[in-house]
Design an enzyme around this catalytic site. Structure first.
Site, PDB file in Angstrom:
ATOM      1  NE  ARG A 105      -2.625   0.230   3.583  1.00 39.83           N
ATOM      2  CZ  ARG A 105      -3.373   0.523   4.631  1.00 39.83           C
ATOM      3  NH1 ARG A 105      -4.622   0.865   4.457  1.00 39.83           N
ATOM      4  NH2 ARG A 105      -2.893   0.439   5.839  1.00 39.83           N
ATOM      5  CB  THR A 109      -1.903   7.167  -3.120  1.00 42.50           C
ATOM      6  OG1 THR A 109      -1.275   5.874  -3.211  1.00 42.50           O
ATOM      7  CG2 THR A 109      -0.998   8.202  -3.779  1.00 42.50           C
ATOM      8  CG  ASP A 201       1.380  -3.859   9.952  1.00 42.18           C
ATOM      9  OD1 ASP A 201       1.543  -2.970   9.110  1.00 42.18           O
ATOM     10  OD2 ASP A 201       1.557  -5.080   9.709  1.00 42.18           O
ATOM     11  CG  ASP A 204       4.848  -4.486  11.474  1.00 41.97           C
ATOM     12  OD1 ASP A 204       5.596  -5.038  10.636  1.00 41.97           O
ATOM     13  OD2 ASP A 204       4.675  -3.260  11.539  1.00 41.97           O
TER      14      ASP A 204
END
Ligand code: URA
Length: 210
Positions: A105, A109, A201, A204
């Site tokens: 990603r 944006t 995340d 992670d």
């Protein structure tokens, strides 16, 4: 599967998900919980798979017994977090064919950028389950499914752990034919595209990176 969205509200799934959300949960426990929960979610996402009857002999008599029909399923993991769901599902469906789509990603944006794709052959004849723990903006999931459809898949399901209302809306607009199975629909996305309350995340947390 006719519903566009199925939320698996089974108490075991919800309990494991709460443990995963807790920021004090270790990497090892997070990974183990994800494997366990993926088995339970896989059970739901494969509900309604077609079966065919074949005659077998039990020790007592012969009978017509149901077996899965058609070509082997395809599982497609959206890298890298999808691999956490994939491992558990493969324990349940060991003969499945496996593909990978790599998308990251763009942090500015939030749009997906593809860096890898390797998909099983004959996707047009296989039910294809796309896995990614977090349906956040929905941009990468929708882009991955564009790619998978372009490779021939017609019968696709999407499996995630958490979904945002924004991600669900994006998927419904882009791929109304793809049912979504999730353990929870959370409140919203934050300004960085993270699911709130979420679990942080997922990559992670499962791989111990930061
Ligand atoms: N990806 C994640 O890992 N977590 C989020 O909350 C959103 C996207």
């Amino acid at each position: 599967m006719t519903e566009h969205l199925t939320v698996v509200d089974h108490p075991l799934v919800q309990h494991k998900l709460s443990l995963m959300r807790d920021k004090g949960t270790s990497t090892a426990s997070f990974r183990a919980l994800l494997r366990e929960i993926s088995l339970l979610l896989a059970y739901e996402v494969t509900r309604g798979l077609p079966v065919e009857m074949r005659q077998i002999e039990t020790p007592v008599c012969s009978m017509d017994a149901p077996f899965l029909e058609g070509k082997k399923l395809a599982l497609v993991s959206i890298l890298r977090a999808g691999n956490g769901l994939l491992d558990g599902i493969l324990e349940l469906i060991p003969a499945a064919r496996v593909g990978f789509v790599g998308l990251y990603r763009d942090p500015q944006t939030l749009e997906p950028v593809q860096y890898y794709s390797k998909l099983p052959a004959e996707l047009e004849d296989r039910m294809t389950i796309v896995v990614d723990p977090m349906l956040a903006t929905g941009n990468s999931s929708a882009a991955a499914i564009d790619l998978i459809k372009a490779s021939g898949a017609k019968n696709i399901r999407f499996l995630c752990l958490l979904a945002s209302p924004e991600g669900i809306a994006k998927m419904k607009a882009a791929h109304p034919d793809v049912p979504i199975v999730t353990a929870s629909v959370d409140e919203r996305l934050d300004d960085h595209g993270y699911i709130v309350p979420g679990l942080g995340d997922a990559g992670d947390r499962m791989f111990g990176t930061k």
